[in-house]
Write a protein that holds these residues in place. Structure first.
Motif, PDB file in Angstrom:
ATOM      1  N   SER A 120       0.825  -1.213   0.000  1.00  0.00           N
ATOM      2  CA  SER A 120       0.000   0.000   0.000  1.00  0.00           C
ATOM      3  C   SER A 120       0.856   1.259   0.000  1.00  0.00           C
ATOM      4  O   SER A 120       0.477   2.288  -0.574  1.00  0.00           O
ATOM      5  N   ASP A 121       2.028   1.208   0.644  1.00  0.00           N
ATOM      6  CA  ASP A 121       2.950   2.358   0.605  1.00  0.00           C
ATOM      7  C   ASP A 121       3.401   2.614  -0.832  1.00  0.00           C
ATOM      8  O   ASP A 121       3.345   3.746  -1.332  1.00  0.00           O
ATOM      9  N   ALA A 122       3.867   1.554  -1.481  1.00  0.00           N
ATOM     10  CA  ALA A 122       4.354   1.693  -2.858  1.00  0.00           C
ATOM     11  C   ALA A 122       3.243   2.152  -3.795  1.00  0.00           C
ATOM     12  O   ALA A 122       3.464   2.985  -4.684  1.00  0.00           O
ATOM     13  N   PHE A 123       2.021   1.630  -3.602  1.00  0.00           N
ATOM     14  CA  PHE A 123       0.889   1.990  -4.456  1.00  0.00           C
ATOM     15  C   PHE A 123       0.632   3.491  -4.415  1.00  0.00           C
ATOM     16  O   PHE A 123       0.394   4.112  -5.454  1.00  0.00           O
ATOM     17  N   MET A 124       0.683   4.088  -3.218  1.00  0.00           N
ATOM     18  CA  MET A 124       0.391   5.519  -3.094  1.00  0.00           C
ATOM     19  C   MET A 124       1.418   6.377  -3.817  1.00  0.00           C
ATOM     20  O   MET A 124       1.121   7.511  -4.207  1.00  0.00           O
ATOM     21  N   MET A 125       2.626   5.841  -4.014  1.00  0.00           N
ATOM     22  CA  MET A 125       3.672   6.606  -4.696  1.00  0.00           C
ATOM     23  C   MET A 125       3.839   6.194  -6.151  1.00  0.00           C
ATOM     24  O   MET A 125       4.762   6.661  -6.831  1.00  0.00           O
ATOM     25  N   GLY A 126       2.955   5.321  -6.618  1.00  0.00           N
ATOM     26  CA  GLY A 126       3.028   4.903  -8.012  1.00  0.00           C
ATOM     27  C   GLY A 126       4.226   4.032  -8.322  1.00  0.00           C
ATOM     28  O   GLY A 126       4.706   4.002  -9.459  1.00  0.00           O
ATOM     29  N   ILE A 127       4.725   3.299  -7.330  1.00  0.00           N
ATOM     30  CA  ILE A 127       5.892   2.442  -7.513  1.00  0.00           C
ATOM     31  C   ILE A 127       5.439   1.016  -7.795  1.00  0.00           C
ATOM     32  O   ILE A 127       4.621   0.462  -7.055  1.00  0.00           O
ATOM     33  N   ASP A 128       5.965   0.431  -8.811  1.00  0.00           N
ATOM     34  CA  ASP A 128       5.640  -0.941  -9.177  1.00  0.00           C
ATOM     35  C   ASP A 128       6.324  -1.892  -8.192  1.00  0.00           C
ATOM     36  O   ASP A 128       7.565  -1.917  -8.124  1.00  0.00           O
ATOM     37  N   PRO A 129       5.559  -2.684  -7.440  1.00  0.00           N
ATOM     38  CA  PRO A 129       6.196  -3.608  -6.493  1.00  0.00           C
ATOM     39  C   PRO A 129       7.189  -4.559  -7.140  1.00  0.00           C
ATOM     40  O   PRO A 129       8.138  -5.002  -6.487  1.00  0.00           O
ATOM     41  N   MET A 130       7.007  -4.865  -8.426  1.00  0.00           N
ATOM     42  CA  MET A 130       7.930  -5.763  -9.110  1.00  0.00           C
ATOM     43  C   MET A 130       9.306  -5.138  -9.307  1.00  0.00           C
ATOM     44  O   MET A 130      10.289  -5.846  -9.550  1.00  0.00           O
TER      45      MET A 130
END
Length: 390
Positions: A120-130
């Motif tokens: 959820s942290d990465a999602f808010m910053m538009g970062i692809d978890p992959m």
């Protein structure tokens, strides 16, 4: 005869931190600061502070800000970012902040590095978890070079450095800024730590899968160190496990029942599932100490003797490590939590470090020679009596 695995010589706490959604968040932050101050007074060596930005439970967004405050309340305990999520930061900015903190704390700060735990942290910053692990590797390489005083020019698909350099060097230039890389089950963190010759921080040692992976992760770390001209040192290996101690197992389990539902709600909130053992606190405590919880692993909820057995089992499973970090959890009241840390410091630490070995040897020597010593004392008293009577 085969030598027993190395027991840890250093001890600390790992504060994500976790707090239930009830109560005052400002008060919880103050309680976390007070806890670090108490750990300093009890002689603990380290406290690691997490970075999180969503899901409500882990309420510290800037471990650097927390460490700056904690440093003013403490004297000797070392303070680490546990961990900075490197994809969320420009490498120069993070390196600069940590080196400033290194001076403010007079060399007590440590950098913990990871890719980021909460999707959820990465999602808010538009970062692809992959991409997070690759981003972490790129940022870590830059931060290591910057902290060592190099000038770095490079461009990736998410940051740019143009003749970048840090204005400050480490507080202790010869020692440098201490760093460690987070590792769970996969060997990726071990490989990155070995590449740079920095410490390894095993966050999932309490989980059965993480426990089973310890030796494999160490082998990956050792090989990566060797490939890059470094020597792997088990003293730089930290393992994180959950524990809560009391004078009896029954008391420890009763105290843990006070707040175990906070952890159940956290797991349910992240997973979207309703846990079958989450309705009654006693059932949740039983689950936590047997099969374990997702995210947190298996907890030791019992006595100092139970904690000693767990530490020895971890040493056996890993082959030996340098520092044990207790995962700080909202299981018990603040008073019971403090007592748990006191019991650990008073009983578990001396066992692992051999602090009482010489005392025990001295008593054994005195006991073995008691007849000789008592006889000499009696003779001296008798001589004094006879001298006084003459």
């Amino acid at each position: 005869m085969q030598q027993a695995p190395q027991l840890p010589a250093r001890f600390g706490a790992f504060l994500a931190p976790y707090h239930g959604l009830d109560g005052s968040p400002s008060l919880r932050i103050r309680q976390d600061l007070d806890l670090v101050r108490a750990l300093d007074g009890l002689g603990f060596d380290e406290a690691w502070i997490g970075e999180h930005h969503s899901a409500g439970y882990e309420t510290i967004a800037s471990p650097e800000a927390f460490i700056a405050a904690a440093a003013e309340l403490t004297h000797r305990i070392r303070l680490g970012t546990g961990v900075n999520s490197l994809p969320y930061h420009h490498p120069l900015m993070l390196a600069d902040r940590l080196l400033q903190l290194d001076h403010q704390t007079r060399g007590r700060v440590m950098l913990g590095a990871g890719p980021g735990q909460l999707a959820s942290d990465a999602f808010m910053m538009g970062i692809d978890p992959m991409k997070q692990r690759d981003m972490m590797a790129e940022a870590l390489d830059a931060i290591v070079r910057l902290a060592r005083g190099e000038t770095v020019t490079e461009k990736t698909d998410w940051y740019e450095l143009a003749e970048a350099r840090c204005q400050l060097g480490p507080y202790r230039p010869a020692a440098g800024l201490e760093m460690a890389v987070a590792s769970t089950v996969s060997p990726s963190g071990s490989v990155q730590a070995g590449r740079h010759g920095i410490g390894l921080l095993s966050l999932a040692a309490g989980d059965p899968a993480g426990l089973a992976a310890l030796r494999g992760n160490w082998e990956a770390y050792d090989k990566s160190c060797a490939r890059n001209g470094h020597v792997a040192d088990r003293a730089a290996w930290r393992l994180v496990v959950p524990m809560h101690l009391a004078e009896t197992r029954e008391q420890a389990r009763a105290e843990a029942a006070h707040g175990v539902r906070h952890l159940v709600r956290y797991i349910e909130g992240l997973s979207g599932a309703t846990l079958p053992w989450g309705r009654e606190p006693a059932d949740a405590v039983e689950q936590f100490t047997t099969d374990g919880f997702p995210v947190f692993g298996v907890a030791t909820i019992g006595t100092p003797d139970d904690a000693i057995a767990r530490v020895e089992a971890l040493a056996e499973a890993s082959g030996g490590f340098g520092t044990l970090l207790l995962l700080d959890l909202p299981l018990a009241t603040q008073e019971a939590k403090r007592r748990s840390y006191e019991l650990f410091a008073d009983h578990v630490v001396p066992h692992c470090t051999g602090a009482n070995t010489r005392r025990a040897a001295s008593m054994a020597w005195a006991h073995a020679n008691s007849e000789r010593f008592v006889g000499a004392m009696r003779a001296a008293v008798q001589a004094a009596v006879e001298k006084g009577a003459s």
